[in-house]
Design an enzyme around this catalytic site. Structure first.
Site, PDB file in Angstrom:
ATOM      1  N   ASP A 167     -11.067   2.915   4.581  1.00  0.00           N
ATOM      2  CA  ASP A 167     -11.367   1.486   4.419  1.00  0.00           C
ATOM      3  C   ASP A 167     -12.881   1.247   4.425  1.00  0.00           C
ATOM      4  O   ASP A 167     -13.337   0.127   4.186  1.00  0.00           O
ATOM      5  CB  ASP A 167     -10.729   0.676   5.564  1.00  0.00           C
ATOM      6  CG  ASP A 167      -9.478  -0.058   5.098  1.00  0.00           C
ATOM      7  OD1 ASP A 167      -9.313  -0.200   3.871  1.00  0.00           O
ATOM      8  OD2 ASP A 167      -8.682  -0.495   5.952  1.00  0.00           O
ATOM      9  N   GLN A 182      -4.307  -1.443   9.763  1.00  0.00           N
ATOM     10  CA  GLN A 182      -4.214  -2.762   9.136  1.00  0.00           C
ATOM     11  C   GLN A 182      -4.769  -3.836  10.075  1.00  0.00           C
ATOM     12  O   GLN A 182      -4.365  -3.922  11.239  1.00  0.00           O
ATOM     13  CB  GLN A 182      -2.740  -3.060   8.772  1.00  0.00           C
ATOM     14  CG  GLN A 182      -2.533  -4.358   8.041  1.00  0.00           C
ATOM     15  CD  GLN A 182      -3.152  -4.375   6.639  1.00  0.00           C
ATOM     16  OE1 GLN A 182      -3.067  -3.410   5.891  1.00  0.00           O
ATOM     17  NE2 GLN A 182      -3.792  -5.473   6.285  1.00  0.00           N
ATOM     18  N   LYS A 199       0.839  -1.203   0.000  1.00  0.00           N
ATOM     19  CA  LYS A 199       0.000   0.000   0.000  1.00  0.00           C
ATOM     20  C   LYS A 199       0.875   1.255   0.000  1.00  0.00           C
ATOM     21  O   LYS A 199       0.615   2.208  -0.741  1.00  0.00           O
ATOM     22  CB  LYS A 199      -0.942  -0.014   1.214  1.00  0.00           C
ATOM     23  CG  LYS A 199      -2.019  -1.095   1.087  1.00  0.00           C
ATOM     24  CD  LYS A 199      -2.760  -1.385   2.385  1.00  0.00           C
ATOM     25  CE  LYS A 199      -3.731  -2.550   2.199  1.00  0.00           C
ATOM     26  NZ  LYS A 199      -4.416  -2.970   3.431  1.00  0.00           N
TER      27      LYS A 199
END
Ligand code: NAP
Length: 281
Positions: A119, A96, A52
């Site tokens: 997200d 994460q 990412k």
């Protein structure tokens, strides 16, 4: 013989548009910036975070990396999230997953400002999706829809079967396909006669995590098959679908790797740029 959907190529195409948007807002003095929070040293999570950060750098998106000890307390992690919420230079916050067992993912995600929730996992954004309003859409299902669209198959009116009902993939994928006017069926671990249902799918999105769950005889000839799963089998990545067998029957199918994975990262970048653009509104 079906066509392989090249997720890397579709993602690269999407990234061209994202890069142009980064440049457009740079001209207005804003550089999109993503905070990337990694707790502990799970090798898979480290690898995802690395990918990412690399993609962000390629597109001109700044990142601020926070690599935290696995021993950090839930309160300390939430304090960091709140600090990032209040930092005007940060547009998106990525925590994460998975987090260590002593930390409640739900509590941490609830504390991310919905405006920086790139997200798309905060209940406010989930609610926006559910009610057809504009919010942040979770990256993986957003990428799945774009992969289906890349085949040229018209989604409206088609039977779409989604396997898996997680908040991060299955449920949002089903809602997105419904919004595209597919007729959607959701399956899960308690579904009976799975094959009878999948055989009716013009579009099959599988997000389970059981290698070879879907065999060729469970696929409708000509179907679009999107395999979200990433399973480690004998040192290789496999999806839910028996790829070699399914390729003979499906019209279009994503490989693992090189299918959904690159799109997930591209959509995270898109959401980050969207978050930065909103600060200019
Ligand atoms: P998850 O939270 O574990 O959800 C799995 C879902 O599969 C659950 O809803 C479960 O049903 C269902 N399921 C389990 N066994 C089943 C069976 N035999 N038949 C039908 N459904 C069954 O997983 P997730 O986070 O959604 O992820 C799913 C997969 O996608 C994993 O392999 C993950 O690694 C992968 N993934 C890939 C990406 C990417 O970028 N490529 C991103 C995210 C996830 P119940 O609800 O009844 O338990």
């Amino acid at each position: 013989m079906g066509k392989i959907i090249d997720g890397r190529a579709v993602a690269a195409e999407a990234c061209l548009g994202i890069k142009a948007r980064v440049q457009a807002i740079a001209e207005k003095g804003v550089t999109p910036k993503l905070a990337v929070v990694l707790v502990g040293d799970n090798p898979a999570s480290r690898a995802y975070v690395g990918m990412k950060e690399k993609k962000a750098a390629e597109l001109g998106i700044a990142t601020a990396g926070y690599k935290l000890s696995a021993e950090i307390s839930e309160d300390e992690l939430i304090a960091l999230v709140k600090e990032l919420n209040g930092d005007a230079s940060i547009h998106g916050i990525l925590v994460q997953l998975p987090l260590p067992k002593h930390i409640s993912e739900e509590r941490v995600l609830m504390n991310i400002s919905p405006a920086k929730d790139v997200d798309g996992l905060h209940p406010v954004n989930a609610g926006m999706l559910m009610t057809g309003r504009k919010g942040f859409v979770p990256c993986t299902p957003k990428g799945c829809v774009k992969l289906v669209e890349s085949t040229g198959v018209d989604i409206a009116g088609k039977n779409c079967v989604v396997l898996g009902r997680s908040n991060i993939v299955g449920k949002p994928a089903a809602i997105l396909m419904l919004a595209k006017n597919a007729t959607v069926t959701m399956c899960h671990s308690r579904t009976e006669n799975l094959g009878d249902i999948t055989r009716g799918a013009d579009i099959l999105i599988s997000a389970v995590g059981v290698p070879n769950l879907i065999t060729a005889d469970m696929i409708k000839p000509g179907a679009v098959v999107i395999d979200v799963a990433q399973c480690r089998v004998n040192d290789a990545w496999r999806g839910d679908v028996d790829f070699e067998g399914a390729l003979e029957v499906a019209g279009h199918i994503t490989p693992v790797p090189g299918g959904v994975g690159p799109m997930t990262i591209a959509m995270l970048m898109e959401n980050t740029v969207e978050a930065a653009e909103k600060t200019l509104d």
